[in-house]
Design a protein around this motif. Structure first.
Motif, PDB file in Angstrom:
ATOM      1  N   ARG A  10     -25.436  44.895 149.668  1.00 23.61           N
ATOM      2  CA  ARG A  10     -25.369  43.431 149.600  1.00 23.61           C
ATOM      3  C   ARG A  10     -25.806  42.791 150.907  1.00 23.61           C
ATOM      4  O   ARG A  10     -25.576  43.346 151.984  1.00 23.61           O
ATOM      5  CB  ARG A  10     -23.945  42.967 149.270  1.00 23.61           C
ATOM      6  CG  ARG A  10     -23.397  43.508 147.966  1.00 23.61           C
ATOM      7  CD  ARG A  10     -22.047  42.917 147.661  1.00 23.61           C
ATOM      8  NE  ARG A  10     -21.545  43.345 146.358  1.00 23.61           N
ATOM      9  CZ  ARG A  10     -20.667  42.660 145.637  1.00 23.61           C
ATOM     10  NH1 ARG A  10     -20.172  41.518 146.098  1.00 23.61           N
ATOM     11  NH2 ARG A  10     -20.264  43.121 144.474  1.00 23.61           N
ATOM     12  N   ALA A  11     -26.408  41.615 150.775  1.00 29.99           N
ATOM     13  CA  ALA A  11     -26.789  40.833 151.946  1.00 29.99           C
ATOM     14  C   ALA A  11     -26.751  39.358 151.566  1.00 29.99           C
ATOM     15  O   ALA A  11     -27.058  39.000 150.418  1.00 29.99           O
ATOM     16  CB  ALA A  11     -28.187  41.206 152.434  1.00 29.99           C
ATOM     17  N   PRO A  12     -26.360  38.467 152.482  1.00 27.39           N
ATOM     18  CA  PRO A  12     -26.355  37.043 152.156  1.00 27.39           C
ATOM     19  C   PRO A  12     -27.768  36.509 151.962  1.00 27.39           C
ATOM     20  O   PRO A  12     -28.707  36.944 152.627  1.00 27.39           O
ATOM     21  CB  PRO A  12     -25.683  36.403 153.385  1.00 27.39           C
ATOM     22  CG  PRO A  12     -25.894  37.382 154.495  1.00 27.39           C
ATOM     23  CD  PRO A  12     -25.897  38.732 153.854  1.00 27.39           C
ATOM     24  N   LEU A  13     -27.892  35.575 151.039  1.00 28.36           N
ATOM     25  CA  LEU A  13     -29.170  34.914 150.772  1.00 28.36           C
ATOM     26  C   LEU A  13     -28.866  33.461 150.445  1.00 28.36           C
ATOM     27  O   LEU A  13     -28.643  33.096 149.290  1.00 28.36           O
ATOM     28  CB  LEU A  13     -29.893  35.598 149.605  1.00 28.36           C
ATOM     29  CG  LEU A  13     -31.347  35.187 149.378  1.00 28.36           C
ATOM     30  CD1 LEU A  13     -32.225  35.688 150.532  1.00 28.36           C
ATOM     31  CD2 LEU A  13     -31.866  35.739 148.062  1.00 28.36           C
ATOM     32  N   ASN A  44     -26.635  30.506 149.780  1.00 29.15           N
ATOM     33  CA  ASN A  44     -25.280  30.470 149.244  1.00 29.15           C
ATOM     34  C   ASN A  44     -25.001  31.627 148.292  1.00 29.15           C
ATOM     35  O   ASN A  44     -23.887  31.752 147.775  1.00 29.15           O
ATOM     36  CB  ASN A  44     -25.047  29.149 148.501  1.00 29.15           C
ATOM     37  CG  ASN A  44     -25.086  27.954 149.429  1.00 29.15           C
ATOM     38  OD1 ASN A  44     -24.626  28.037 150.574  1.00 29.15           O
ATOM     39  ND2 ASN A  44     -25.631  26.848 148.960  1.00 29.15           N
ATOM     40  N   ASP A  45     -26.010  32.437 148.029  1.00 28.66           N
ATOM     41  CA  ASP A  45     -25.897  33.530 147.072  1.00 28.66           C
ATOM     42  C   ASP A  45     -25.790  34.877 147.778  1.00 28.66           C
ATOM     43  O   ASP A  45     -25.804  34.955 149.008  1.00 28.66           O
ATOM     44  CB  ASP A  45     -27.106  33.523 146.132  1.00 28.66           C
ATOM     45  CG  ASP A  45     -27.193  32.252 145.307  1.00 28.66           C
ATOM     46  OD1 ASP A  45     -26.132  31.759 144.876  1.00 28.66           O
ATOM     47  OD2 ASP A  45     -28.313  31.748 145.110  1.00 28.66           O
ATOM     48  N   VAL A  46     -25.693  35.925 146.964  1.00 29.95           N
ATOM     49  CA  VAL A  46     -25.643  37.288 147.479  1.00 29.95           C
ATOM     50  C   VAL A  46     -26.798  38.068 146.857  1.00 29.95           C
ATOM     51  O   VAL A  46     -27.012  38.030 145.643  1.00 29.95           O
ATOM     52  CB  VAL A  46     -24.306  37.975 147.130  1.00 29.95           C
ATOM     53  CG1 VAL A  46     -24.308  39.427 147.608  1.00 29.95           C
ATOM     54  CG2 VAL A  46     -23.139  37.217 147.748  1.00 29.95           C
ATOM     55  N   HIS A  56     -28.408  41.612 145.899  1.00 29.40           N
ATOM     56  CA  HIS A  56     -27.981  42.977 145.584  1.00 29.40           C
ATOM     57  C   HIS A  56     -29.208  43.873 145.491  1.00 29.40           C
ATOM     58  O   HIS A  56     -30.188  43.529 144.811  1.00 29.40           O
ATOM     59  CB  HIS A  56     -27.224  43.011 144.254  1.00 29.40           C
ATOM     60  CG  HIS A  56     -25.966  42.223 144.247  1.00 29.40           C
ATOM     61  ND1 HIS A  56     -24.753  42.747 144.651  1.00 29.40           N
ATOM     62  CD2 HIS A  56     -25.724  40.920 143.898  1.00 29.40           C
ATOM     63  CE1 HIS A  56     -23.812  41.806 144.531  1.00 29.40           C
ATOM     64  NE2 HIS A  56     -24.377  40.696 144.081  1.00 29.40           N
ATOM     65  N   ARG A  76     -35.726  38.328 152.086  1.00 24.43           N
ATOM     66  CA  ARG A  76     -34.959  37.669 153.141  1.00 24.43           C
ATOM     67  C   ARG A  76     -35.878  37.081 154.209  1.00 24.43           C
ATOM     68  O   ARG A  76     -35.593  36.007 154.757  1.00 24.43           O
ATOM     69  CB  ARG A  76     -33.979  38.666 153.769  1.00 24.43           C
ATOM     70  CG  ARG A  76     -32.908  39.175 152.800  1.00 24.43           C
ATOM     71  CD  ARG A  76     -31.827  39.943 153.515  1.00 24.43           C
ATOM     72  NE  ARG A  76     -30.937  39.039 154.229  1.00 24.43           N
ATOM     73  CZ  ARG A  76     -30.123  39.413 155.196  1.00 24.43           C
ATOM     74  NH1 ARG A  76     -30.118  40.677 155.615  1.00 24.43           N
ATOM     75  NH2 ARG A  76     -29.337  38.536 155.798  1.00 24.43           N
ATOM     76  N   GLU A  80     -29.706  45.025 156.613  1.00 23.87           N
ATOM     77  CA  GLU A  80     -29.056  44.132 157.566  1.00 23.87           C
ATOM     78  C   GLU A  80     -29.971  43.738 158.723  1.00 23.87           C
ATOM     79  O   GLU A  80     -29.584  42.957 159.587  1.00 23.87           O
ATOM     80  CB  GLU A  80     -27.789  44.802 158.117  1.00 23.87           C
ATOM     81  CG  GLU A  80     -26.691  44.956 157.070  1.00 23.87           C
ATOM     82  CD  GLU A  80     -25.545  45.832 157.547  1.00 23.87           C
ATOM     83  OE1 GLU A  80     -25.612  46.278 158.727  1.00 23.87           O
ATOM     84  OE2 GLU A  80     -24.616  46.068 156.770  1.00 23.87           O
ATOM     85  N   ASN A 113     -23.881  34.798 142.619  1.00 23.64           N
ATOM     86  CA  ASN A 113     -23.048  33.955 143.476  1.00 23.64           C
ATOM     87  C   ASN A 113     -21.602  34.406 143.359  1.00 23.64           C
ATOM     88  O   ASN A 113     -21.014  34.330 142.273  1.00 23.64           O
ATOM     89  CB  ASN A 113     -23.188  32.483 143.083  1.00 23.64           C
ATOM     90  CG  ASN A 113     -22.517  31.561 144.076  1.00 23.64           C
ATOM     91  OD1 ASN A 113     -21.297  31.476 144.123  1.00 23.64           O
ATOM     92  ND2 ASN A 113     -23.323  30.868 144.880  1.00 23.64           N
ATOM     93  N   ASN A 159     -18.803  33.170 144.755  1.00 26.85           N
ATOM     94  CA  ASN A 159     -17.815  32.106 144.575  1.00 26.85           C
ATOM     95  C   ASN A 159     -17.781  31.602 143.139  1.00 26.85           C
ATOM     96  O   ASN A 159     -16.716  31.344 142.573  1.00 26.85           O
ATOM     97  CB  ASN A 159     -18.113  30.944 145.524  1.00 26.85           C
ATOM     98  CG  ASN A 159     -17.936  31.328 146.981  1.00 26.85           C
ATOM     99  OD1 ASN A 159     -17.062  32.129 147.317  1.00 26.85           O
ATOM    100  ND2 ASN A 159     -18.768  30.780 147.856  1.00 26.85           N
TER     101      ASN A 159
END
Length: 464
Positions: free
Chosen positions: A249-252, A254-256, A258, A273, A306, A379, A381
Motif C-alpha cells: 500500500r501507498a498513499p495516493l 486521499n486514496d490508497v 494497492h 505516483r 515507498e 479509499n 475512510n
C-alpha cells in the motif's frame, strides 16, 4: 389463516413479478451489475453472466480466468499462472494472490521444452475460496461448456495464432486443434472445439482442483507433460501453491494505492505516483522501468513503492506474453488479474489427453519471466472502491496502466483514459483494461465506467 396468507403472498409475488431467477441463474441481479473489462470478448461475456447471476467480482474473475484458458490459450492456458488483486469494501480488505508459473525444482533430463508448473487452477480457486459467493462448480461451468461444445475464434486469439502458427504446428496435437483442414491457422469467426480440455475442466469441477495437483489427475498431467517434452513431476505439482498476502500500500492523494509484489505491478505503481506528483511522462516511464527491473532482480518491492532507489536489474527486450482483466460487482468488490504463459503459447506443445497448452518454464533457455501488471485504488475512510486496472504488453505494460489510471483518477471516463496517448513502448505494445468509479462504489453506481484498450481486441461490458 396466517399460513394461508403466507401462501397467498408467495403467489402474489409471482403474479406481481417480485420473484425472479434464483441466485446463480442469469437475471438474478436487476439494475446495476458492475462490469468487466477483458482482453478477449467471449471471456468478458462469461464474466458478465456471472455478475448477472448474483456472483461476486471474485466469482466473475474466476469464471473469466477459466474461460480464457479456452478462448485465449495462447496467453492464459490453465497450465499457466498469474497474479490477482482483490478489494472488499466492507472490511477495507485488499489481498494479493500470486500463482505465477514457475520452473520445477528439478529439471527432467528428458525435457526438451521444459514446462512451468501450472498455477492458475489453484490460484483462482484460492481467490474464490476467500471471496466467492456462488459455488465453484457453477463458476467454472461456462468454461467447460465453451471447450466441450465449441466457440468461435476471437480476433484476439486469431492474431496470436497467426504470429506463431509455423513453429506451433510442428506439434501434431496443436496442429489438429488450431489449424483448418487445409493446414492454415484458424481465423476470426472459425469454430473451435476442445473436447479434451472440456473433459479436464469437467473433472476439476466434479473432483475438485486438488486432484489436479495431488490425485489421479496430477499423475495423468505429469505423464502427459513428460510425453510432450515438458518434464513435470507429480511431486512438484503437489507443492505448487498460491501465495495470499496483504497488498503493498501507498498513499495516493486521499486514496490508497494497492499493488502486488511483482515487477510489473511495482513499476506501474511507481509511475502512477510520479504522475500524481506532476512528473513528466518521460520521467515516470523511466521510473517504471527501473522499479520493475529492480523488483525482478530481488529488490524489496515495498521499499521501491515507498520511493527507495531502484538500483540493479534490467528488462530483457522480449518478455513473456500476458493478458489482463478486471471485474467489479454491484457491492464495490473488485478484482484485477494478469495471466501469463511466460511465452506466447508457452512451450508450443499440448499435453496429450488434457487439451492443456503447457506454459514455458521461466529462466531456462530464452524464456524470461513475464511482467504481470495490476493495480487497485480504494479509499480507506469511505471503505469504497475507486479504480482498478490490468495491463499487458511486456515492457510497455507498467506505463500503459499508470497513464490510464492517472487519467481516470483525474476525472476521465474509462474509455477516454485507456485511449489516451502514451509514451514509447506503452503506446506501441501496452494494452490496458480499466474499471473506474469517479464517485466511488459503494456510492454512486452511475459514476462507474469500464473499458478495454482500443489498441487491442477486448471487450468491456456491464451496467444495467
Amino acid at each position: 389463516m396466517l399460513a394461508g396468507c403466507a401462501s397467498l403472498g408467495g403467489v402474489m409475488d409471482g403474479l406481481l413479478g417480485q420473484s425472479g431467477p434464483p441466485l446463480g441463474s442469469p437475471g438474478h441481479v436487476r439494475g446495476f451489475l458492475g462490469g468487466v473489462a477483458v482482453e478477449e470478448p467471449r471471456a468478458a461475456l462469461v464474466g458478465r453472466e456471472i455478475l448477472a447471476a448474483g456472483g461476486s467480482a471474485a466469482d466473475a474473475a474466476v469464471a473469466i480466468g477459466f474461460a480464457l484458458g479456452v478462448t485465449l490459450p495462447s496467453r492464459a492456458s490453465l497450465a499457466g499462472g498469474g497474479v490477482c488483486l482483490a478489494y472488499q469494501p466492507e472490511r477495507d480488505e485488499a489481498i494479493s494472490v500470486a500463482f505465477l508459473p514457475r520452473a520445477p525444482g528439478r529439471l527432467d533430463p528428458r525435457a526438451d521444452r521444459p514446462a512451468a508448473l501450472p498455477g492458475t487452477p489453484r490460484g483462482l480457486f484460492a481467490l474464490h475460496a476467500r471471496l466467492g459467493r456462488l459455488p465453484f462448480e457453477r463458476v467454472i461451468a461456462p468454461a467447460e461448456q465453451l471447450a466441450r461444445f465449441g466457440t468461435q475464434v476471437s480476433r484476439a486469439f486469431a492474431r496470436d495464432l497467426a504470429v506463431v502458427a509455423g513453429p506451433l504446428f510442428a506439434d501434431p496435437q496443436a496442429r489438429a486443434l488450431f489449424a483448418r483442414a487445409d493446414g492454415a491457422p484458424l481465423g476470426e469467426g472459425d469454430r473451435i472445439e476442445q473436447p479434451e480440455l472440456g473433459n479436464l475442466i469437467g473433472l476439476i469441477r466434479s473432483q475438485g482442483v486438488g486432484d489436479l495437483y495431488q490425485g489421479v489427475l496430477a499423475r495423468r498431467l505429469a505423464d502427459a507433460a513428460v510425453a510432450a517434452g515438458g518434464g513435470l513431476a507429480a511431486e512438484d505439482l503437489r507443492t505448487t501453491l498460491p501465495s495470499l498476502t496483504a497488498t503493498l500500500r501507498a498513499p495516493l492523494g486521499n486514496d490508497v494505492l494497492h499493488a502486488a509484489p511483482v515487477g510489473g505491478s511495482i513499476g506501474a505503481a511507481v509511475a502512477l505516483r510520479r504522475l500524481a506528483a506532476r512528473a513528466g511522462e518521460a520521467e515516470a516511464e523511466a521510473a517504471a522501468r527501473a522499479a520493475a527491473a529492480a523488483a525482478r532482480a530481488g529488490a524489496d518491492p515495498a521499499a521501491l513503492l515507498e520511493g527507495a532507489s531502484a538500483a540493479g536489474g534490467s528488462l530483457p527486450p522480449v518478455l513473456g506474453a500476458t493478458t489482463g482483466f478486471v471485474a467489479l460487482d454491484r457491492d464495490g468488490m473488485a478484482v484485477a488479474c494478469a495471466l501469463t504463459m511466460n511465452n506466447l503459447f508457452g512451450t508450443g506443445r499440448i499435453a496429450p489427453g488434457t487439451g492443456l497448452v503447457l506454459a514455458a518454464a521461466p529462466g531456462i533457455g530464452q524464456v524470461p519471466p513475464a511482467l504481470p501488471t495490476v493495480l487497485m485504488v480504494a479509499n480507506a475512510n469511505l471503505r469504497a472502491f475507486r479504480a482498478a486496472g490490468a495491463a499487458s504488453g511486456g515492457e510497455g505494460a507498467p506505463m500503459a496502466l499508470a497513464v490510464a489510471l492517472h487519467r481516470a483518477l483525474g476525472g476521465a471516463a474509462a474509455a477516454e483514459a485507456v485511449a489516451a496517448p502514451r509514451p514509447g513502448a506503452a503506446e506501441r505494445t501496452g494494452r490496458a483494461t480499466l474499471v473506474s468509479c469517479a464517485r466511488y462504489l459503494p456510492g454512486v453506481p452511475g459514476s462507474c465506467s469500464w473499458a478495454a484498450d482500443p489498441r487491442g481486441h477486448g471487450l468491456a461490458i456491464g451496467a444495467d
